[in-house]
Design a protein around this motif. Structure first.
Motif, PDB file in Angstrom:
ATOM      1  N   ASP A  62       0.378  -1.446   0.291  1.00 17.53           N
ATOM      2  CA  ASP A  62       0.141  -0.550  -0.236  1.00 17.53           C
ATOM      3  C   ASP A  62       0.567   1.375   0.050  1.00 17.53           C
ATOM      4  O   ASP A  62       1.689   1.275   1.000  1.00 17.53           O
ATOM      5  CB  ASP A  62      -0.968   0.553   1.593  1.00 17.53           C
ATOM      6  N   GLY A  68      -6.645   2.360   2.282  1.00 13.67           N
ATOM      7  CA  GLY A  68      -6.576   1.355   2.488  1.00 13.67           C
ATOM      8  C   GLY A  68      -6.507   0.187   1.450  1.00 13.67           C
ATOM      9  O   GLY A  68      -7.509   0.923   1.017  1.00 13.67           O
ATOM     10  N   PHE A  70      -6.826  -4.536   0.991  1.00 14.47           N
ATOM     11  CA  PHE A  70      -6.835  -5.236   1.593  1.00 14.47           C
ATOM     12  C   PHE A  70      -6.512  -6.263   0.605  1.00 14.47           C
ATOM     13  O   PHE A  70      -7.182  -6.392  -0.173  1.00 14.47           O
ATOM     14  CB  PHE A  70      -8.439  -5.347   1.861  1.00 14.47           C
ATOM     15  N   LYS A  75      -6.939  -5.273   6.112  1.00 13.99           N
ATOM     16  CA  LYS A  75      -6.205  -4.381   5.804  1.00 13.99           C
ATOM     17  C   LYS A  75      -4.517  -4.400   6.251  1.00 13.99           C
ATOM     18  O   LYS A  75      -4.233  -5.201   7.042  1.00 13.99           O
ATOM     19  CB  LYS A  75      -6.463  -2.700   7.347  1.00 13.99           C
TER      20      LYS A  75
END
Length: 123
Positions: A62, A68, A70, A75
């Motif tokens: 990320d 965020g 997933f 997450k």
């Protein structure tokens, strides 16, 4: 080569080859995988190949996105990817298909045997 499959209501709608060392994901059209969704950041995440070849594996990272990234509804900041992992960015869900485990390009052909009502496949 591994791929990401965009899933819409449980149906595969698009596939994206992970044929580069780094594949960018985000809302900006300059990304390798462009997701037109206001919940997705301009530069949301990357999928990185971990070695010189596909057999080395892949990881999702990320890029400090607002909402965020997933993996299997958890997450994550950085996560190694495995075959059949579900990735979500905003409202879009993708399925990760690892290159070692499946060849989705092949479709088996059903053959009818001489025995009534008996069918089989051959490789």
């Amino acid at each position: 080569m591994a791929i990401l499959i965009l899933m819409t209501d449980g149906v595969a709608t698009h596939k994206f080859a992970l044929d580069q060392a780094v594949t960018t994901i985000g809302r900006s059209p300059q990304n390798d995988i462009h997701i037109d969704d206001p919940l997705v950041s301009g530069r949301h995440a990357v999928i990185e190949r971990l070695g010189a070849d596909e057999a080395s594996g892949y990881q999702l990272r990320d890029l400090d996105s607002t909402n965020g990234s997933f993996v299997n509804e958890q997450k994550v900041a950085t996560q190694a990817l495995r075959h059949d992992d579900q990735l979500r960015f905003g409202l879009h869900t993708f399925k990760f298909v690892g290159d070692q485990l499946v060849d989705i390009e092949k479709t088996k052909k059903i053959k009818k045997s001489w025995i009534p009502g008996v069918y089989y496949t051959s490789d």
